[in-house]
Enzyme design. Structure first.
Site, PDB file in Angstrom:
ATOM      1  N   LYS A  72     -48.911  26.624  72.786  1.00 37.52           N
ATOM      2  CA  LYS A  72     -49.088  25.350  73.500  1.00 37.52           C
ATOM      3  C   LYS A  72     -49.015  25.505  75.001  1.00 37.52           C
ATOM      4  O   LYS A  72     -49.855  25.000  75.730  1.00 37.52           O
ATOM      5  CB  LYS A  72     -47.947  24.377  73.147  1.00 37.52           C
ATOM      6  CG  LYS A  72     -48.049  23.640  71.871  1.00 37.52           C
ATOM      7  CD  LYS A  72     -46.781  22.802  71.673  1.00 37.52           C
ATOM      8  CE  LYS A  72     -45.590  23.691  71.788  1.00 37.52           C
ATOM      9  NZ  LYS A  72     -44.290  23.344  71.599  1.00 37.52           N
ATOM     10  N   ARG A  84     -36.025  34.749  75.962  1.00 39.66           N
ATOM     11  CA  ARG A  84     -35.618  33.343  75.931  1.00 39.66           C
ATOM     12  C   ARG A  84     -34.433  33.225  74.988  1.00 39.66           C
ATOM     13  O   ARG A  84     -34.467  33.760  73.886  1.00 39.66           O
ATOM     14  CB  ARG A  84     -36.789  32.484  75.426  1.00 39.66           C
ATOM     15  CG  ARG A  84     -37.230  31.462  76.439  1.00 39.66           C
ATOM     16  CD  ARG A  84     -38.427  30.697  75.962  1.00 39.66           C
ATOM     17  NE  ARG A  84     -38.122  29.711  74.934  1.00 39.66           N
ATOM     18  CZ  ARG A  84     -38.962  28.752  74.582  1.00 39.66           C
ATOM     19  NH1 ARG A  84     -40.138  28.656  75.170  1.00 39.66           N
ATOM     20  NH2 ARG A  84     -38.629  27.895  73.644  1.00 39.66           N
ATOM     21  N   ARG A 122     -36.059  25.986  64.485  1.00 37.51           N
ATOM     22  CA  ARG A 122     -37.059  25.236  65.260  1.00 37.51           C
ATOM     23  C   ARG A 122     -38.300  24.948  64.417  1.00 37.51           C
ATOM     24  O   ARG A 122     -38.866  23.863  64.479  1.00 37.51           O
ATOM     25  CB  ARG A 122     -37.432  26.016  66.534  1.00 37.51           C
ATOM     26  CG  ARG A 122     -36.379  25.840  67.649  1.00 37.51           C
ATOM     27  CD  ARG A 122     -36.324  27.008  68.617  1.00 37.51           C
ATOM     28  NE  ARG A 122     -37.583  27.284  69.273  1.00 37.51           N
ATOM     29  CZ  ARG A 122     -37.946  28.488  69.724  1.00 37.51           C
ATOM     30  NH1 ARG A 122     -37.124  29.523  69.586  1.00 37.51           N
ATOM     31  NH2 ARG A 122     -39.091  28.659  70.308  1.00 37.51           N
ATOM     32  N   ARG A 149     -41.902  14.643  69.952  1.00 38.58           N
ATOM     33  CA  ARG A 149     -41.775  15.443  68.736  1.00 38.58           C
ATOM     34  C   ARG A 149     -40.927  14.773  67.660  1.00 38.58           C
ATOM     35  O   ARG A 149     -40.603  15.395  66.648  1.00 38.58           O
ATOM     36  CB  ARG A 149     -41.341  16.874  69.011  1.00 38.58           C
ATOM     37  CG  ARG A 149     -40.104  17.123  69.768  1.00 38.58           C
ATOM     38  CD  ARG A 149     -39.881  18.638  69.929  1.00 38.58           C
ATOM     39  NE  ARG A 149     -40.435  19.140  71.164  1.00 38.58           N
ATOM     40  CZ  ARG A 149     -40.577  20.431  71.462  1.00 38.58           C
ATOM     41  NH1 ARG A 149     -40.210  21.351  70.607  1.00 38.58           N
ATOM     42  NH2 ARG A 149     -41.061  20.800  72.601  1.00 38.58           N
ATOM     43  N   ARG A 157     -41.999  37.813  71.479  1.00 41.74           N
ATOM     44  CA  ARG A 157     -41.716  37.240  72.795  1.00 41.74           C
ATOM     45  C   ARG A 157     -40.245  37.428  73.150  1.00 41.74           C
ATOM     46  O   ARG A 157     -39.901  37.640  74.303  1.00 41.74           O
ATOM     47  CB  ARG A 157     -42.071  35.744  72.786  1.00 41.74           C
ATOM     48  CG  ARG A 157     -41.832  35.077  74.115  1.00 41.74           C
ATOM     49  CD  ARG A 157     -42.376  33.667  74.147  1.00 41.74           C
ATOM     50  NE  ARG A 157     -41.476  32.712  73.527  1.00 41.74           N
ATOM     51  CZ  ARG A 157     -41.753  31.428  73.350  1.00 41.74           C
ATOM     52  NH1 ARG A 157     -42.942  30.951  73.698  1.00 41.74           N
ATOM     53  NH2 ARG A 157     -40.885  30.618  72.812  1.00 41.74           N
TER      54      ARG A 157
HETATM   55  P1  ADP Z   1     -40.939  25.404  71.453  1.00 43.50           P
HETATM   56  O1  ADP Z   1     -42.149  26.264  71.537  1.00 43.50           O
HETATM   57  O2  ADP Z   1     -39.796  26.057  70.757  1.00 43.50           O
HETATM   58  O3  ADP Z   1     -41.231  24.061  70.916  1.00 43.50           O
HETATM   59  P2  ADP Z   1     -40.435  24.212  74.095  1.00 43.50           P
HETATM   60  O4  ADP Z   1     -40.444  24.928  75.377  1.00 43.50           O
HETATM   61  O5  ADP Z   1     -41.509  23.185  73.882  1.00 43.50           O
HETATM   62  O6  ADP Z   1     -40.458  25.326  72.956  1.00 43.50           O
HETATM   63  O7  ADP Z   1     -39.009  23.507  73.883  1.00 43.50           O
HETATM   64  C1  ADP Z   1     -37.821  24.249  73.968  1.00 43.50           C
HETATM   65  C2  ADP Z   1     -36.619  23.379  73.567  1.00 43.50           C
HETATM   66  O8  ADP Z   1     -36.512  22.277  74.479  1.00 43.50           O
HETATM   67  C3  ADP Z   1     -36.682  22.746  72.192  1.00 43.50           C
HETATM   68  O9  ADP Z   1     -36.256  23.611  71.155  1.00 43.50           O
HETATM   69  C4  ADP Z   1     -35.733  21.556  72.382  1.00 43.50           C
HETATM   70  O10 ADP Z   1     -34.373  21.966  72.340  1.00 43.50           O
HETATM   71  C5  ADP Z   1     -36.032  21.114  73.800  1.00 43.50           C
HETATM   72  N1  ADP Z   1     -37.099  20.083  73.819  1.00 43.50           N
HETATM   73  C6  ADP Z   1     -38.335  20.213  74.382  1.00 43.50           C
HETATM   74  N2  ADP Z   1     -39.049  19.087  74.209  1.00 43.50           N
HETATM   75  C7  ADP Z   1     -38.261  18.223  73.504  1.00 43.50           C
HETATM   76  C8  ADP Z   1     -38.429  16.919  72.989  1.00 43.50           C
HETATM   77  N3  ADP Z   1     -39.570  16.234  73.150  1.00 43.50           N
HETATM   78  N4  ADP Z   1     -37.399  16.337  72.331  1.00 43.50           N
HETATM   79  C9  ADP Z   1     -36.249  16.992  72.150  1.00 43.50           C
HETATM   80  N5  ADP Z   1     -36.018  18.244  72.588  1.00 43.50           N
HETATM   81  C10 ADP Z   1     -37.009  18.860  73.267  1.00 43.50           C
END
Ligand code: ADP
Length: 210
Positions: free
Chosen positions: A14, A134, A145, A89, A128
């Site tokens: 993404k 990370r 996740r 989400r 990764r």
């Molecule tokens: P991933 O590819 O794991 O989805 P992101 O960078 O999009 O990685 O998100 C990393 C973390 O940030 C998530 O696991 C969550 O803890 C938090 N996060 C990101 N966006 C949201 C959201 N819309 N609602 C709740 N938590 C979020």
């Protein structure tokens, strides 16, 4: 197509595709994950709160995330559109976003879902983890996740499908191939095939190429 959302499981690419789409469409990309990570890095109050959840692979609570998104969407650089990455989400976040947009007589134009199977996603994310380090990229957290994606975010996708604004793109293949599919799906003018897609034939036979 000004207000776009990109959605997909962790590891679907993404963030990478969001950067390319925002460049091509000339709209700002807003990644909730990036905003959280930058707050964690700068040790802000928001970052300290968010880190607990992120490290466990849990969602940051809606009240925190929703407010952060509302604030971001009130800035002037999103007036001509935006690309949201990683939000909403949960279905509660969908309702909240609808409300924020409706206040300005706005709505989402298109939702792009990147798809990939769990096995592929786990191997990408573990790769990764070795490269980028990370703190939420270890196997147990990755599995959690992914579980949350299936359990909660697929319902978000279903909502947008019902509205008729969902478009799905196969996220398996190399980055350029996926970008090409994305641009075609979004009907971005000038989405000509890359040399690689010409040489390798149409998408779909690319399972082994990541
Ligand atoms: P991933 O590819 O794991 O989805 P992101 O960078 O999009 O990685 O998100 C990393 C973390 O940030 C998530 O696991 C969550 O803890 C938090 N996060 C990101 N966006 C949201 C959201 N819309 N609602 C709740 N938590 C979020």
């Amino acid at each position: 197509m000004k207000r776009t959302l990109i959605i997909g499981p962790p590891g679907s690419g993404k963030g990478t595709q969001a950067g390319r789409i925002s460049e091509r469409l000339g709209v700002v990309a807003i990644s909730t994950g990036d905003i959280f990570r930058s707050n964690v890095k700068n040790e802000t109050t928001l970052g300290v709160e968010a880190k607990k959840y992120m490290d466990a692979g849990d969602f940051v609570p809606d009240n925190v995330t929703n407010k952060m998104v509302r604030d971001r969407l009130s800035e002037t650089d999103v007036e001509d559109g935006f690309l949201l990455d990683g939000y909403p989400r949960t279905t509660a976040q969908v309702d909240y976003l609808d409300q924020v947009l409706a206040e300005n007589d706005e709505k989402l134009d298109v939702v792009l879902q990147l798809t990939a199977d769990d096995e592929e996603l786990i191997s990408r994310l573990l790769g990764r983890a070795t490269e980028a380090g990370r703190s939420d990229d270890n196997e147990a957290v990755i599995r959690h996740r992914l579980h949350l994606y299936h359990q909660q975010t697929e319902a978000v996708v279903a909502k947008y499908a019902e509205r008729g604004i969902l478009t799905q793109v196969d996220g398996i293949g190399n980055i350029d191939q996926v970008t090409h599919r994305v641009m075609e799906a979004l009907k971005v003018p000038g989405a000509t095939p890359t040399l690689q897609t010409v040489l390798e034939g149409p998408p779909g036979n690319s399972r082994a190429q990541l």
